[in-house]
Design an enzyme around this catalytic site. Structure first.
Site, PDB file in Angstrom:
ATOM      1  N   CYS A  29       4.037   7.617  -8.314  1.00 61.16           N
ATOM      2  CA  CYS A  29       3.156   6.753  -7.456  1.00 61.16           C
ATOM      3  C   CYS A  29       3.475   5.280  -7.659  1.00 61.16           C
ATOM      4  O   CYS A  29       4.143   4.472  -6.919  1.00 61.16           O
ATOM      5  CB  CYS A  29       1.666   7.047  -7.540  1.00 61.16           C
ATOM      6  SG  CYS A  29       1.371   8.750  -7.269  1.00 61.16           S
ATOM      7  N   HIS A  56      -3.188   1.314  -6.150  1.00 62.83           N
ATOM      8  CA  HIS A  56      -2.627   1.738  -7.227  1.00 62.83           C
ATOM      9  C   HIS A  56      -1.921   0.916  -8.034  1.00 62.83           C
ATOM     10  O   HIS A  56      -0.739   1.298  -8.610  1.00 62.83           O
ATOM     11  CB  HIS A  56      -1.957   3.299  -7.038  1.00 62.83           C
ATOM     12  CG  HIS A  56      -2.174   4.031  -8.288  1.00 62.83           C
ATOM     13  ND1 HIS A  56      -1.185   5.276  -8.490  1.00 62.83           N
ATOM     14  CD2 HIS A  56      -2.687   3.837  -9.375  1.00 62.83           C
ATOM     15  CE1 HIS A  56      -1.451   5.736  -9.625  1.00 62.83           C
ATOM     16  NE2 HIS A  56      -2.188   5.091 -10.271  1.00 62.83           N
TER      17      HIS A  56
END
Length: 543
Positions: free
Chosen positions: A81, A137
């Site tokens: 990610c 994130h």
């Protein structure tokens, strides 16, 4: 006769005036930069969409956009990610931002360096309104690292790597150092949102995106970054979640994990369809570019408590096999000159930023220190890609690396001691139980399906990347069956030399250990920034 001549002259003048008006209108239209809609799916596997040939999970909205646009058949992302998201935001490879090792765990005090210019910051200089809905994130230990400080006019979403899909909490108990760290992780701007407990996040984020579009002035260029939570695992106690109405669509899938995962994909597909309808209703679709990409390969066969699928590719998320880095993606736009095709030109996630910047009216050649290139001519007209190689990653902590040059790929080092190096067929598939609705979208060609060829008897033993580098011809052997290093030493040496050249440019990893001050119990039960960057006692490594 005189009256007839006057009437003819009037008609000619009227026609001339009409043509000038049309020309000016077209000129004005062409001068307005397009609306950019960048949708990121989280952990979507190669074999989880209809336009790649899955007959298990119907994705009619994604398929419609993919088939009427350009399907990216040779496109790569990072294996996990945070690195991919950093590449999207900066156009720079994670080895050059220090985010090449793993992901940012919620209470770790580091993130995307503050000296990096982000995509929304670039676009704001070109007159764009910038909105973000979904997963960040890229660090949140200090406010300066969060989206509304990094170029977004608005933010509705979450800071960490995962959440419960219904109560929007992040429980980090699957990380030993953060056992018991749990709190709300949903914000509107910088304010916590407590009122959406029970609202499924995929639908929540789509609704917010629709609201932004409905309220936007179509005469102004819009950048909407929509990184969905779907289809990432949620919290450890209930990792795969979907509304029952979606689960009921997949009674033919007997495996409970794959059934719920399919429901999550279906909800994502509907969400993308709803956003597309909102653009159309607002009159914006005709001047929009929709980019859809996964952030990495799928966590298959129970990896990370998930049942995505990359079949027939090798490996899973967070590995450097094709299943971890060969990305699912398409671009759809009326601006594409040659739509309705698949491109097999080599592309990388770092190419998105310069391509979008160029579309927005900027000159991408003036952007400094990028690792990506403007590839719009490749997308739009089918021109040859300017890219000849892709660095998949160099992880100095894991001691893993992989690089693609032309048709060849080198891979060395081993993740998870080789446990996830295999090929994982989708669960619950038989000839009798595929989805009746799958692949019903009208399209101009067969789905983009990868053909592996014959699997050799020594397929599990001919490559031991922890012992010696392996070499594959990805064009001829996309499923990485045949290690050809033994009889291609010149090519292997060349690729290892390219890896070494990249490694010389890499910056140290930015990873930091867990900081107990990040525990939500100290912040009213909410994941919140906890470091004041004006405090001179803070290490610069934490910025």
């Amino acid at each position: 006769e005189f009256e007839t001549a006057v009437m003819a002259l009037d008609c000619k003048e009227a026609l001339l005036l009409f043509l000038i008006t049309v020309a000016l209108s077209e000129s004005s239209s062409s001068q307005q930069p397009p609306h950019i809609i960048l949708i990121v799916a989280d952990d979507l596997g190669w074999n989880d969409v209809g336009f790649h040939g899955s007959d298990q999970i119907p994705t009619p909205n994604l398929d419609s956009l993919a088939y009427s646009g350009v399907i990216l058949g040779n496109y790569y992302v990072s294996p996990i990610c945070t690195p991919t998201r950093s590449a999207i935001m900066t156009g720079r490879h994670p080895i050059h931002t220090g985010l090449q090792q793993g992901v940012i765990v919620a209470a770790q005090p580091y993130g995307l360096p503050l000296n990096e210019t982000t995509l929304p910051q670039y676009l704001k200089t070109l007159g764009y309104t910038t909105h973000m809905v979904g997963k960040w994130h890229l660090g949140h230990h200090a406010w300066e690292l969060t989206p509304t400080y990094r170029g977004f006019d608005s933010f509705y979403g979450y800071y960490t790597g995962k959440d419960d899909y219904f109560d929007h909490s992040d429980d980090e108990s699957n990380v030993k150092e953060e056992t018991g760290y749990k709190g709300l992780d949903l914000r509107n701007g910088t304010e916590p949102v407590w009122t959406e407990n029970g609202t499924y996040s995929t639908e929540l984020f789509a609704t917010e995106a629709e609201r932004i579009i409905a309220n936007h002035d179509p005469s102004e260029p819009l950048f909407l970054y929509l990184p969905h939570q779907a289809v990432h695992s949620g919290n450890p106690d209930n990792p795969l979640q979907a509304p029952q109405k979606y689960i009921d669509r997949f009674s033919h899938i007997q495996h409970p994990g794959r059934r719920t995962f399919a429901a999550m994909v279906s909800a994502l597909d509907d969400a993308v369809g709803n956003v597309t309808k909102a653009l159309s209703a607002r009159g914006m679709l005709d001047n929009s570019v929709i980019v859809f990409t996964t952030d990495n390969g799928g966590p298959a066969a129970g990896f990370d408590m998930n049942y995505a699928n990359n079949w027939p590719l090798r490996g899973v998320k967070n590995t450097l096999w094709e299943g971890g880095v060969h990305g699912t993606a398409f671009i759809n736009s009326p601006l594409i000159k040659q739509p309705k095709r698949i491109t097999h030109e080599l592309l990388h996630v770092c190419d998105l930023l310069p391509t979008i910047y160029e579309l927005a009216g900027g000159d991408s050649t003036k952007l400094r220190n990028l690792d990506g290139t403007n590839v719009w001519e490749t997308i739009s007209r089918g021109a040859q890609s300017p890219r000849v190689e892709v660095l998949h990653n160099i992880d100095p902590k894991r001691k893993t690396a992989a690089l693609r040059y032309g048709d060849y790929k080198v891979i060395l080092g081993e993740a998870y001691k080789g446990v996830w190096d295999g090929w994982y067929a989708p669960e619950g598939v038989t000839a009798a139980n595929h989805s009746k609705g799958a692949n019903h979208v009208l399209h101009w060609s067969e789905p983009l399906q990868i053909k592996c060829g014959a699997k050799p008897a020594n397929v599990t033993t001919n490559c031991k990347p922890a012992e010696a580098p392996c070499l594959f011809n990805i064009k001829d052997d996309p499923c990485e069956f045949n290690n050809i290093a033994g009889w291609n030493q010149p090519m292997l040496s060349f690729l290892l030399g390219r890896l070494e050249a990249y490694n010389m440019t890499a910056v140290p990893i930015r990873n930091q250990p867990t900081d107990p001050r990040g525990n939500p119990k100290y912040h009213g039960g909410v994941w919140s920034p906890w470091v004041n960057l004006t405090d001179t006692g803070v290490s610069t490594n934490e910025l």
